[in-house]
Structures are given as structure tokens and as C-alpha cells.
Design a protein around this motif. Sequence first.
Motif, PDB file in Angstrom:
ATOM      1  N   THR A 183       0.851  -1.193   0.000  1.00 49.94           N
ATOM      2  CA  THR A 183       0.000   0.000   0.000  1.00 49.94           C
ATOM      3  C   THR A 183       0.881   1.236   0.000  1.00 49.94           C
ATOM      4  N   ASP A 226      -3.453   4.451  -1.505  1.00 52.55           N
ATOM      5  CA  ASP A 226      -4.472   4.842  -0.533  1.00 52.55           C
ATOM      6  C   ASP A 226      -4.203   6.285  -0.110  1.00 52.55           C
ATOM      7  N   ASP A 245     -14.160   4.262  -3.456  1.00 55.36           N
ATOM      8  CA  ASP A 245     -14.262   4.932  -2.154  1.00 55.36           C
ATOM      9  C   ASP A 245     -13.506   6.261  -2.110  1.00 55.36           C
ATOM     10  N   THR A 287      -7.658   3.961  -3.891  1.00 54.93           N
ATOM     11  CA  THR A 287      -8.740   4.066  -2.921  1.00 54.93           C
ATOM     12  C   THR A 287      -8.451   5.154  -1.893  1.00 54.93           C
ATOM     13  N   ASN A 288      -9.420   5.352  -1.008  1.00 58.44           N
ATOM     14  CA  ASN A 288      -9.257   6.185   0.179  1.00 58.44           C
ATOM     15  C   ASN A 288      -9.940   5.429   1.314  1.00 58.44           C
ATOM     16  N   SER A 289      -9.158   5.012   2.303  1.00 58.84           N
ATOM     17  CA  SER A 289      -9.684   4.145   3.368  1.00 58.84           C
ATOM     18  C   SER A 289     -10.375   4.902   4.495  1.00 58.84           C
ATOM     19  N   ASP A 290     -10.435   6.232   4.423  1.00 56.01           N
ATOM     20  CA  ASP A 290     -11.165   7.011   5.440  1.00 56.01           C
ATOM     21  C   ASP A 290     -12.641   6.613   5.371  1.00 56.01           C
ATOM     22  N   THR A 291     -13.242   6.332   6.514  1.00 60.54           N
ATOM     23  CA  THR A 291     -14.618   5.824   6.514  1.00 60.54           C
ATOM     24  C   THR A 291     -15.693   6.909   6.543  1.00 60.54           C
ATOM     25  N   ARG A 310       0.809   4.989   0.580  1.00 60.56           N
ATOM     26  CA  ARG A 310      -0.054   5.955   1.268  1.00 60.56           C
ATOM     27  C   ARG A 310       0.319   7.375   0.880  1.00 60.56           C
TER      28      ARG A 310
END
Length: 183
Positions: A15, A45, A109, A69-73, A17
Motif C-alpha cells: 500500500t 491509498d 471509495d 482508494t481512500n480508506s477514510d470511513t 499511502r
Amino acid sequence: SVLRPGDTLWLRGGTYRGAFVSWLSGRTGAPITVRQFPGERAVIDSAPSSKSALSIMGSWTVFRDFEVTNSDTQRRSSEPGPGPTDLRRGSGVSTGGKRNQLINLVVHDLADGLGMFAESEGSSAYGNIVFNNGWAGPDRSHGHGIYTQNEIGPREIEENILFNQFSHGIHAFGSEVAHLDHI
């Protein structure tokens, strides 16, 4: 070492970042290719950045076979309109250079999946899987799978799979200064 037209940059598995900007430039008949190493999974990410995960400013480069992607929820903003300041979610891949190709990417996302605007003359998107992009605001849902404009030369968007965006799958939006020609 320096990449030259016709070279391939292999992304090793893992990954990556952050938000990245590519100034790579190949030439006619000898694009530079950026792709994941065979048998490995490379992911960009961008969390927790509100910048595009990958901004492409160079030309004649092929980006293929990796995930963005962007893993922030957080997917809900208290601010109406585009570009809320209370979210840390930028676009996925934004093309600013000419004649770039986006092939077989998995983009999800983010705020928007793929941004292909007028300055990315001759750029194309083929075989990408684009899903779950956008956010909910107090006014409406925002975020598209592909947001595009075009003025000169063809804009080819073919055989992509787009689903479950917060707003439009493909949004081709024009105005007096944002053209929708040759799409």
C-alpha cells in the motif's frame, strides 16, 4: 534511474499511502507504462488527504492494473455543495496531461473515481472498475464514477464497469468554458 519513453515502472505489492503526482512523459509510439508487478497487489491509498490520490500531469503514459482508494470511513458532510472541508476524501485519478491511458484500474471509495477534463486531450479510460465514490451532503449526494469534459480530439471511455456511486456513474458536464466535444 531516469525513466525514458518506452520504459515500464513496476509497482511492487503493498500500500502506497498519500497523494501522488506523476510528471512522467513518454512519446508517440513509446509511452511509459506504470503497472503493478505480476502476481502482486499494489494499492494507492490517499487517506487522510483531500487531494487526488493520483494526479497525472505528464503525457503519453499508461497507468494500468492497480488499485486506487481512500480508506477514510467518513462519507457524510455537514456542508452543502462540492468540495466540503469537513471530509478528507479527494478524487481518485485526475488526468491533466495529454494522451494518457487508464486501463484495468480498480478505483473506489473516493470523492470522484476518474477525472478526465479538457486539458487531458486524447486521454482514454478502458476496462476500469469504478465503484462506491462520493459522499452524502445536507443538500444531496455528490461524487461520480467518471467526471469528464473534452474539447479537442477524441475522448474514449470504453468497456468500464461503474456502479454504486453517490451521484452519477458518468457525468459529462459542460458550460461556456467546459466543452463536451468528441466524447
